[in-house]
Design a protein around this motif. Structure first.
Motif, PDB file in Angstrom:
ATOM      1  N   SER A 110     -14.389 -35.528  -5.732  1.00  0.00           N
ATOM      2  CA  SER A 110     -14.965 -34.208  -5.950  1.00  0.00           C
ATOM      3  C   SER A 110     -15.091 -33.422  -4.649  1.00  0.00           C
ATOM      4  O   SER A 110     -15.215 -32.216  -4.662  1.00  0.00           O
ATOM      5  N   GLU A 111     -15.082 -34.112  -3.534  1.00  0.00           N
ATOM      6  CA  GLU A 111     -15.348 -33.435  -2.270  1.00  0.00           C
ATOM      7  C   GLU A 111     -14.085 -33.182  -1.455  1.00  0.00           C
ATOM      8  O   GLU A 111     -14.083 -32.377  -0.542  1.00  0.00           O
ATOM      9  N   ASP A 112     -13.044 -33.910  -1.761  1.00  0.00           N
ATOM     10  CA  ASP A 112     -11.843 -33.773  -0.957  1.00  0.00           C
ATOM     11  C   ASP A 112     -10.732 -33.105  -1.743  1.00  0.00           C
ATOM     12  O   ASP A 112     -10.257 -33.640  -2.730  1.00  0.00           O
ATOM     13  N   GLY A 113     -10.351 -31.960  -1.282  1.00  0.00           N
ATOM     14  CA  GLY A 113      -9.217 -31.292  -1.893  1.00  0.00           C
ATOM     15  C   GLY A 113      -9.569 -30.622  -3.200  1.00  0.00           C
ATOM     16  O   GLY A 113     -10.653 -30.810  -3.744  1.00  0.00           O
ATOM     17  N   PRO A 114      -8.661 -29.841  -3.707  1.00  0.00           N
ATOM     18  CA  PRO A 114      -8.879 -29.140  -4.964  1.00  0.00           C
ATOM     19  C   PRO A 114      -8.769 -30.069  -6.158  1.00  0.00           C
ATOM     20  O   PRO A 114      -8.117 -31.109  -6.105  1.00  0.00           O
ATOM     21  N   ALA A 115      -9.412 -29.670  -7.248  1.00  0.00           N
ATOM     22  CA  ALA A 115      -9.306 -30.444  -8.480  1.00  0.00           C
ATOM     23  C   ALA A 115      -7.997 -30.107  -9.184  1.00  0.00           C
ATOM     24  O   ALA A 115      -7.476 -29.006  -9.061  1.00  0.00           O
ATOM     25  N   ASP A 116      -7.478 -31.064  -9.888  1.00  0.00           N
ATOM     26  CA  ASP A 116      -6.255 -30.806 -10.653  1.00  0.00           C
ATOM     27  C   ASP A 116      -6.615 -30.087 -11.948  1.00  0.00           C
ATOM     28  O   ASP A 116      -7.547 -30.477 -12.644  1.00  0.00           O
TER      29      ASP A 116
ATOM     30  N   THR B 289      -2.804 -27.668  -8.623  1.00  0.00           N
ATOM     31  CA  THR B 289      -3.934 -27.843  -7.715  1.00  0.00           C
ATOM     32  C   THR B 289      -4.357 -26.509  -7.127  1.00  0.00           C
ATOM     33  O   THR B 289      -5.175 -26.453  -6.221  1.00  0.00           O
ATOM     34  N   GLU B 290      -3.794 -25.442  -7.661  1.00  0.00           N
ATOM     35  CA  GLU B 290      -4.207 -24.108  -7.212  1.00  0.00           C
ATOM     36  C   GLU B 290      -5.490 -23.733  -7.944  1.00  0.00           C
ATOM     37  O   GLU B 290      -5.515 -22.846  -8.796  1.00  0.00           O
ATOM     38  N   THR B 291      -6.560 -24.432  -7.604  1.00  0.00           N
ATOM     39  CA  THR B 291      -7.827 -24.213  -8.289  1.00  0.00           C
ATOM     40  C   THR B 291      -8.907 -23.852  -7.290  1.00  0.00           C
ATOM     41  O   THR B 291      -8.845 -24.193  -6.120  1.00  0.00           O
ATOM     42  N   GLU B 292      -9.895 -23.164  -7.800  1.00  0.00           N
ATOM     43  CA  GLU B 292     -11.035 -22.804  -6.977  1.00  0.00           C
ATOM     44  C   GLU B 292     -12.282 -23.422  -7.572  1.00  0.00           C
ATOM     45  O   GLU B 292     -12.438 -23.475  -8.787  1.00  0.00           O
ATOM     46  N   ARG B 293     -13.177 -23.855  -6.706  1.00  0.00           N
ATOM     47  CA  ARG B 293     -14.436 -24.395  -7.202  1.00  0.00           C
ATOM     48  C   ARG B 293     -15.462 -23.272  -7.254  1.00  0.00           C
ATOM     49  O   ARG B 293     -15.622 -22.517  -6.308  1.00  0.00           O
ATOM     50  N   GLU B 294     -16.131 -23.204  -8.374  1.00  0.00           N
ATOM     51  CA  GLU B 294     -17.159 -22.176  -8.526  1.00  0.00           C
ATOM     52  C   GLU B 294     -18.525 -22.841  -8.545  1.00  0.00           C
ATOM     53  O   GLU B 294     -18.653 -24.046  -8.712  1.00  0.00           O
ATOM     54  N   HIS B 295     -19.540 -22.026  -8.407  1.00  0.00           N
ATOM     55  CA  HIS B 295     -20.891 -22.569  -8.428  1.00  0.00           C
ATOM     56  C   HIS B 295     -21.221 -23.066  -9.835  1.00  0.00           C
ATOM     57  O   HIS B 295     -20.868 -22.416 -10.811  1.00  0.00           O
TER      58      HIS B 295
ATOM     59  N   SER C  26      -3.462 -20.805 -11.419  1.00  0.00           N
ATOM     60  CA  SER C  26      -2.102 -20.866 -11.948  1.00  0.00           C
ATOM     61  C   SER C  26      -2.051 -20.392 -13.398  1.00  0.00           C
ATOM     62  O   SER C  26      -1.238 -19.556 -13.763  1.00  0.00           O
ATOM     63  N   CYS C  27      -2.940 -20.939 -14.225  1.00  0.00           N
ATOM     64  CA  CYS C  27      -2.934 -20.547 -15.639  1.00  0.00           C
ATOM     65  C   CYS C  27      -4.191 -19.757 -16.002  1.00  0.00           C
ATOM     66  O   CYS C  27      -4.398 -19.417 -17.158  1.00  0.00           O
ATOM     67  N   GLU C  28      -5.017 -19.470 -14.995  1.00  0.00           N
ATOM     68  CA  GLU C  28      -6.193 -18.627 -15.180  1.00  0.00           C
ATOM     69  C   GLU C  28      -7.131 -19.172 -16.245  1.00  0.00           C
ATOM     70  O   GLU C  28      -7.593 -18.442 -17.109  1.00  0.00           O
ATOM     71  N   GLN C  29      -7.371 -20.480 -16.184  1.00  0.00           N
ATOM     72  CA  GLN C  29      -8.285 -21.118 -17.120  1.00  0.00           C
ATOM     73  C   GLN C  29      -9.428 -21.773 -16.359  1.00  0.00           C
ATOM     74  O   GLN C  29      -9.187 -22.496 -15.393  1.00  0.00           O
ATOM     75  N   PRO C  30     -10.646 -21.532 -16.786  1.00  0.00           N
ATOM     76  CA  PRO C  30     -11.767 -22.242 -16.190  1.00  0.00           C
ATOM     77  C   PRO C  30     -11.889 -23.630 -16.796  1.00  0.00           C
ATOM     78  O   PRO C  30     -11.523 -23.844 -17.951  1.00  0.00           O
ATOM     79  N   PHE C  31     -12.360 -24.573 -16.012  1.00  0.00           N
ATOM     80  CA  PHE C  31     -12.559 -25.918 -16.556  1.00  0.00           C
ATOM     81  C   PHE C  31     -13.679 -26.611 -15.804  1.00  0.00           C
ATOM     82  O   PHE C  31     -13.981 -26.276 -14.666  1.00  0.00           O
TER      83      PHE C  31
END
Ligand code: ZN
Length: 54
Positions: A11-17, A24-30, A45-50
């Protein structure tokens, strides 16, 4: 050996898949919820939150 290892993502290293497209083009949100054991991510990439459980 240090480097990217897709089998040991944390969870702390690198972006989530992204679970939808695998990008892996993801952003972490609060986190929006009361639980600290999960985080919200957004796939650019696909503009989906998860959610990702930690
Ligand atoms: Zn995606």
């Amino acid at each position: 050996m240090r480097g990217f290892d897709p089998s040991t993502t944390t969870s702390e290293d690198g972006p989530a898949d992204c679970p939808y497209c695998g990008s892996t083009e993801t952003e972490r949100e609060h986190p929006k919820g009361p639980g600290l054991c999960r985080s919200i991510h957004f796939c650019r990439s696909c503009e989906q939150p998860f959610e990702r459980f930690e």
